[in-house]
Design an enzyme around this catalytic site. Structure first.
Site, PDB file in Angstrom:
ATOM      1  N   GLY A 183       0.791  -1.213   0.000  1.00 20.43           N
ATOM      2  CA  GLY A 183       0.000   0.000   0.000  1.00 20.43           C
ATOM      3  C   GLY A 183       0.830   1.271   0.000  1.00 20.43           C
ATOM      4  O   GLY A 183       0.475   2.255  -0.658  1.00 20.43           O
ATOM      5  N   THR A 184       1.927   1.281   0.735  1.00 19.13           N
ATOM      6  CA  THR A 184       2.758   2.487   0.807  1.00 19.13           C
ATOM      7  C   THR A 184       3.321   2.843  -0.564  1.00 19.13           C
ATOM      8  O   THR A 184       3.259   4.001  -0.993  1.00 19.13           O
ATOM      9  CB  THR A 184       3.903   2.294   1.819  1.00 19.13           C
ATOM     10  OG1 THR A 184       3.352   2.178   3.131  1.00 19.13           O
ATOM     11  CG2 THR A 184       4.865   3.482   1.789  1.00 19.13           C
ATOM     12  N   ASN A 220      -8.347   3.602   8.684  1.00 17.96           N
ATOM     13  CA  ASN A 220      -7.744   2.439   9.333  1.00 17.96           C
ATOM     14  C   ASN A 220      -7.841   2.486  10.858  1.00 17.96           C
ATOM     15  O   ASN A 220      -7.726   1.456  11.523  1.00 17.96           O
ATOM     16  CB  ASN A 220      -6.272   2.311   8.923  1.00 17.96           C
ATOM     17  CG  ASN A 220      -5.500   3.601   9.121  1.00 17.96           C
ATOM     18  OD1 ASN A 220      -5.816   4.626   8.528  1.00 17.96           O
ATOM     19  ND2 ASN A 220      -4.478   3.554   9.955  1.00 17.96           N
ATOM     20  N   GLN A 261      -7.571  -0.413   3.606  1.00 19.48           N
ATOM     21  CA  GLN A 261      -8.349  -0.979   4.702  1.00 19.48           C
ATOM     22  C   GLN A 261      -9.729  -1.450   4.255  1.00 19.48           C
ATOM     23  O   GLN A 261     -10.350  -2.282   4.911  1.00 19.48           O
ATOM     24  CB  GLN A 261      -8.503   0.060   5.820  1.00 19.48           C
ATOM     25  CG  GLN A 261      -8.737  -0.522   7.192  1.00 19.48           C
ATOM     26  CD  GLN A 261      -7.608  -1.405   7.681  1.00 19.48           C
ATOM     27  OE1 GLN A 261      -7.800  -2.582   7.949  1.00 19.48           O
ATOM     28  NE2 GLN A 261      -6.409  -0.846   7.797  1.00 19.48           N
ATOM     29  N   SER A 309      -3.300  -3.350  -0.492  1.00 21.58           N
ATOM     30  CA  SER A 309      -2.204  -4.120   0.093  1.00 21.58           C
ATOM     31  C   SER A 309      -2.679  -5.518   0.447  1.00 21.58           C
ATOM     32  O   SER A 309      -3.751  -5.687   1.039  1.00 21.58           O
ATOM     33  CB  SER A 309      -1.680  -3.417   1.349  1.00 21.58           C
ATOM     34  OG  SER A 309      -0.591  -4.125   1.905  1.00 21.58           O
ATOM     35  N   HIS A 336      -1.490  -7.791   2.612  1.00 16.39           N
ATOM     36  CA  HIS A 336      -1.423  -8.315   3.983  1.00 16.39           C
ATOM     37  C   HIS A 336      -2.609  -7.885   4.841  1.00 16.39           C
ATOM     38  O   HIS A 336      -2.740  -8.321   5.982  1.00 16.39           O
ATOM     39  CB  HIS A 336      -0.090  -7.960   4.646  1.00 16.39           C
ATOM     40  CG  HIS A 336       0.031  -6.555   5.138  1.00 16.39           C
ATOM     41  ND1 HIS A 336      -0.171  -6.210   6.457  1.00 16.39           N
ATOM     42  CD2 HIS A 336       0.345  -5.412   4.497  1.00 16.39           C
ATOM     43  CE1 HIS A 336       0.031  -4.914   6.605  1.00 16.39           C
ATOM     44  NE2 HIS A 336       0.334  -4.399   5.428  1.00 16.39           N
ATOM     45  N   THR A 365      12.014  -7.336 -11.818  1.00 18.69           N
ATOM     46  CA  THR A 365      11.428  -8.664 -11.982  1.00 18.69           C
ATOM     47  C   THR A 365      10.307  -8.868 -10.980  1.00 18.69           C
ATOM     48  O   THR A 365      10.461  -8.593  -9.790  1.00 18.69           O
ATOM     49  CB  THR A 365      12.501  -9.756 -11.776  1.00 18.69           C
ATOM     50  OG1 THR A 365      13.567  -9.537 -12.702  1.00 18.69           O
ATOM     51  CG2 THR A 365      11.909 -11.141 -11.994  1.00 18.69           C
ATOM     52  N   CYS A 400       3.250   4.539  20.929  1.00 19.92           N
ATOM     53  CA  CYS A 400       3.667   4.504  22.331  1.00 19.92           C
ATOM     54  C   CYS A 400       5.186   4.362  22.436  1.00 19.92           C
ATOM     55  O   CYS A 400       5.776   3.466  21.854  1.00 19.92           O
ATOM     56  CB  CYS A 400       2.994   3.339  23.051  1.00 19.92           C
ATOM     57  SG  CYS A 400       1.197   3.457  23.080  1.00 19.92           S
TER      58      CYS A 400
END
Length: 380
Positions: A71-72, A151, A179, A199, A201, A237, A325
């Protein structure tokens, strides 16, 4: 202790069938897709078949699908590719304050390169105003980039209405659908979308693979150079095994979409019901309607996000927050800041729960009960 994974908006476990298809490909389909011999033709056939499935899933044409590393890269390719390709027409871009950082940081870089970016605000539900968008459109606006579904809080933007608004404007319409893809029915033609990022994943596919839909009339300047792969739009490739994994994930996701949506909507209701029955004080960040069914973001007044995450993890519940965090400090979620302001207590007490294909009703009930225990303990 059973460990319950409720962070599917961050990443999803690979579906066993995806793993099987990828292992088979890695063992047997090793040819270079650019080679003309039988080994290369076998690899090329697998890529072509995958591209057909991906295009069909969003109502696109095969030549409009560009494989990326995720996605990035898809977001970056869309923004930088369009910016460079259309800068002779204008240098104004419109996006929102709640985009993924793959879009926001790309926009910040473009500003340093001389482009002007307008960041649309959102209301307390996380939605933009079409009136705001219309007002900000200019003669030199070349791109509008607005995510499909958020997201962090799950809010879905009025994508079709945005597409309709831009129909008679020169600006191209890009949406980060990372998302939303696989859970929402997306038709790029009906919605007037020119570019769309996905994306693997996030839909139980492998990490490191995704695609960018780019309408065939879009002039997209490439970001990498070398070979002629992806019709000279992305050199290198092809990542064959991952493309095959993405193909299988899309196939499965399409078959399970209706079933997943119904289950996730029920899970939200059960989770909220459990907290209500146990007299736990909470606030919903976002809205239940017109939101991604697998994302539930809740604020727990009187608690602290770091303590919540640690205690839930100790109880075997894996969730997340929109906050980064670090030791001794919390960087507030830019999404929640845009929705509620910099002084809102929600910035420091909000938790995101997100569901996946292997989440069960029993897990939801247990996670809600454990959350109730943690909240009660922290508020004492």
């Amino acid at each position: 202790m059973e460990r319950i994974y409720l962070d599917h908006a961050a990443t999803t476990p690979m579906h066993p069938s995806v793993v099987e298809k990828m292992m088979e490909a890695m063992a047997n389909t090793f040819g270079n897709p650019s080679s003309i011999h039988s080994f290369g033709r076998e690899a090329r056939h697998s890529i072509d078949t995958a591209r057909e499935e991906l295009a069909r899933s969003i109502g696109a044409k095969e030549n409009e699908i560009i494989f990326t590393s995720g996605g990035t890269e898809a977001d970056n390719m869309a923004l930088f590719g369009v910016a460079e390709g259309y800068q002779h027409i204008g240098k104004h871009i419109i996006t929102t304050k709640i985009e993924h950082h793959a879009v926001l940081h790309a926009c910040q870089k473009l500003e340093k390169l001389g482009f002007e970016v307008t960041y649309l605000p959102v209301d307390e539900t996380g939605k933009i105003s079409l009136t705001d968008l219309s007002r900000e459109l200019r003669e030199d606006t070349i791109l509008v980039s607005i995510m499909y579904g958020n997201n962090e809080v799950g809010t879905i933007q009025p994508i079709s209405e945005i597409g309709q608004l831009l129909k008679d404007h020169q600006a191209l319409f890009h949406t980060d659908a990372v998302q939303a893809y696989g859970i929402e029915g997306i038709d790029v033609n009906r919605c007037g979308i020119d570019l769309l990022s996905v994306s693997a994943h996030k839909i139980n596919g492998p990490k490191g693979i995704g695609f960018l839909f780019s309408r065939d009339h879009v002039k997209l300047v490439p970001r990498s150079f070398g070979g002629d792969q992806e019709r000279k739009r992305r050199a290198g490739t092809e990542n064959l095994a991952s493309i095959i994994g993405l193909h299988e994930a899309v196939r499965i996701s399409g078959k399970m979409q209706t079933e997943k949506r119904s289950a996730f909507i029920e899970y939200k209701e059960i989770f909220i019901q459990q907290l209500t029955e146990q007299n736990i004080e909470f606030k919903l960040n976002g809205i239940l309607e017109e939101s991604l069914p697998h994302v539930l973001n809740l604020s727990f007044p009187g608690t602290n996000v770091e303590a919540m995450l640690v205690n839930l993890d100790l109880a075997g519940i894996a969730v997340s927050s929109g906050s980064a965090c670090t030791a001794g400090s919390v960087k507030p979620s830019h999404v929640l800041v845009a929705m509620f302001g910099e002084e809102s207590e929600r910035l420091t007490n909000s938790i995101r729960y997100s569901f996946g294909y292997n989440t069960t009703k029993e897990q939801i009930i247990k996670a809600a009960c454990e959350t109730a225990k943690v909240v009660s303990r922290l508020k004492k």
